[in-house]
Structure formats: structure tokens, C-alpha cells
Design a protein around this motif. Structure first.
Motif, PDB file in Angstrom:
ATOM      1  N   UNK A  71       0.839  -1.207   0.000  1.00 23.12           N
ATOM      2  CA  UNK A  71       0.000   0.000   0.000  1.00 23.12           C
ATOM      3  C   UNK A  71       0.872   1.255   0.000  1.00 23.12           C
ATOM      4  N   UNK A  72       1.979   1.243   0.727  1.00 24.03           N
ATOM      5  CA  UNK A  72       2.877   2.398   0.749  1.00 24.03           C
ATOM      6  C   UNK A  72       3.484   2.638  -0.639  1.00 24.03           C
ATOM      7  N   UNK A  73       3.861   1.576  -1.337  1.00 30.04           N
ATOM      8  CA  UNK A  73       4.422   1.724  -2.687  1.00 30.04           C
ATOM      9  C   UNK A  73       3.367   2.284  -3.635  1.00 30.04           C
ATOM     10  N   UNK A  74       2.143   1.791  -3.546  1.00 25.67           N
ATOM     11  CA  UNK A  74       1.063   2.300  -4.399  1.00 25.67           C
ATOM     12  C   UNK A  74       0.827   3.788  -4.117  1.00 25.67           C
ATOM     13  N   UNK A  75       0.850   4.192  -2.846  1.00 27.60           N
ATOM     14  CA  UNK A  75       0.640   5.599  -2.495  1.00 27.60           C
ATOM     15  C   UNK A  75       1.761   6.479  -3.043  1.00 27.60           C
ATOM     16  N   UNK A  76       3.000   6.057  -2.908  1.00 21.46           N
ATOM     17  CA  UNK A  76       4.136   6.851  -3.394  1.00 21.46           C
ATOM     18  C   UNK A  76       4.092   6.968  -4.912  1.00 21.46           C
ATOM     19  N   UNK A  77       3.804   5.874  -5.599  1.00 21.81           N
ATOM     20  CA  UNK A  77       3.732   5.907  -7.064  1.00 21.81           C
ATOM     21  C   UNK A  77       2.601   6.821  -7.525  1.00 21.81           C
ATOM     22  N   UNK A  78       1.472   6.788  -6.827  1.00 25.89           N
ATOM     23  CA  UNK A  78       0.354   7.666  -7.176  1.00 25.89           C
ATOM     24  C   UNK A  78       0.734   9.132  -7.016  1.00 25.89           C
ATOM     25  N   UNK A  79       1.394   9.469  -5.935  1.00 28.02           N
ATOM     26  CA  UNK A  79       1.821  10.861  -5.706  1.00 28.02           C
ATOM     27  C   UNK A  79       2.792  11.305  -6.795  1.00 28.02           C
TER      28      UNK A  79
ATOM     29  N   UNK B  11       0.920  11.963 -10.054  1.00 24.73           N
ATOM     30  CA  UNK B  11       0.167  13.220 -10.023  1.00 24.73           C
ATOM     31  C   UNK B  11       1.105  14.404 -10.227  1.00 24.73           C
ATOM     32  N   UNK B  12       2.267  14.368  -9.603  1.00 24.10           N
ATOM     33  CA  UNK B  12       3.241  15.458  -9.776  1.00 24.10           C
ATOM     34  C   UNK B  12       3.699  15.533 -11.230  1.00 24.10           C
ATOM     35  N   UNK B  13       4.012  14.387 -11.838  1.00 25.06           N
ATOM     36  CA  UNK B  13       4.450  14.363 -13.231  1.00 25.06           C
ATOM     37  C   UNK B  13       3.341  14.851 -14.167  1.00 25.06           C
ATOM     38  N   UNK B  14       2.101  14.442 -13.918  1.00 16.56           N
ATOM     39  CA  UNK B  14       0.984  14.876 -14.755  1.00 16.56           C
ATOM     40  C   UNK B  14       0.794  16.393 -14.657  1.00 16.56           C
ATOM     41  N   UNK B  15       0.933  16.935 -13.447  1.00 14.87           N
ATOM     42  CA  UNK B  15       0.794  18.379 -13.262  1.00 14.87           C
ATOM     43  C   UNK B  15       1.867  19.124 -14.046  1.00 14.87           C
ATOM     44  N   UNK B  16       3.093  18.638 -14.012  1.00 19.90           N
ATOM     45  CA  UNK B  16       4.174  19.271 -14.773  1.00 19.90           C
ATOM     46  C   UNK B  16       3.891  19.248 -16.271  1.00 19.90           C
ATOM     47  N   UNK B  17       3.437  18.108 -16.765  1.00 19.12           N
ATOM     48  CA  UNK B  17       3.168  17.992 -18.198  1.00 19.12           C
ATOM     49  C   UNK B  17       2.031  18.903 -18.638  1.00 19.12           C
ATOM     50  N   UNK B  18       0.987  18.985 -17.840  1.00 22.56           N
ATOM     51  CA  UNK B  18      -0.137  19.862 -18.179  1.00 22.56           C
ATOM     52  C   UNK B  18       0.314  21.317 -18.169  1.00 22.56           C
TER      53      UNK B  18
END
Length: 106
Positions: A35-43, A46-53
């Protein structure tokens, strides 16, 4: 009708066969790590998607600004006016194939 009643009466209802109490059943360390790995990957996604947008939006604004400058520098007879402050700028930008491409990193 009596045979159906006899069959239903003879069928025992299932009872829980677990000897371990439900309170003691936990996902353990492996579940926490997953669950911790899934949470870190999700964060990170989201950061990468924000940069690209944001990068795409900035490139669109710059493209609009360059097109507005190109339209403003065009003379009445349709030929582009040459500016003296940046002589090679437009020629260098016109040859760029990645003006609207969002595949480069940086």
C-alpha cells in the motif's frame, strides 16, 4: 412435499470452521509495504501529470504569442517584415519541428 422437507431438514447449515479469530487476521508487513508503494507511485504520477499539463499550457501560450508577433510583423502586401533586434530568431524557430511537441524532457 414431505421429501422436500426431509431433505431441507437433513441439510446442515454451514458453520464457520476457522479457529483463528477475525481480529488477529491482518495484512502484515507485506500488505503495508504494498500500500505504501502504491501511495508513493500515485503521488509521483500526479506530480508528473501536473508538470506535463503546465508545460503544455505554457507552450500553447508561447505559440499564440509568436503567432501574434508574426501577424503583427507582416506588412500590408503579405511579406514578413524583418526586425533588426533579433535577425535570426524567426528563421531558427520556423525550422523547429518540435514547436508543439510535448515529448521532450526538460
Amino acid at each position: 412435499m414431505s421429501t422436500i422437507a426431509a431433505v431441507l431438514a437433513a441439510t446442515p447449515s454451514p458453520s464457520p470452521t476457522s479457529t483463528v479469530p477475525d481480529v488477529d487476521v491482518t495484512p502484515g508487513v507485506a500488505g503495508f509495504i504494498a500500500i505504501a508503494v502504491v501511495a508513493v507511485v500515485t503521488i509521483l504520477l500526479v506530480i508528473d501529470m501536473t508538470r506535463r499539463i503546465r508545460r503544455t499550457r505554457y507552450r500553447a501560450e508561447i505559440r499564440e504569442r509568436l503567432e501574434a508577433e508574426a501577424e503583427a510583423s507582416t506588412t500590408a502586401d503579405g511579406r514578413a517584415a524583418v526586425t533588426t533586434d533579433e535577425p535570426g530568431r524567426r528563421a531558427a524557430e520556423d525550422g523547429r519541428a518540435d514547436l508543439g511537441d510535448d515529448t521532450e524532457r526538460g
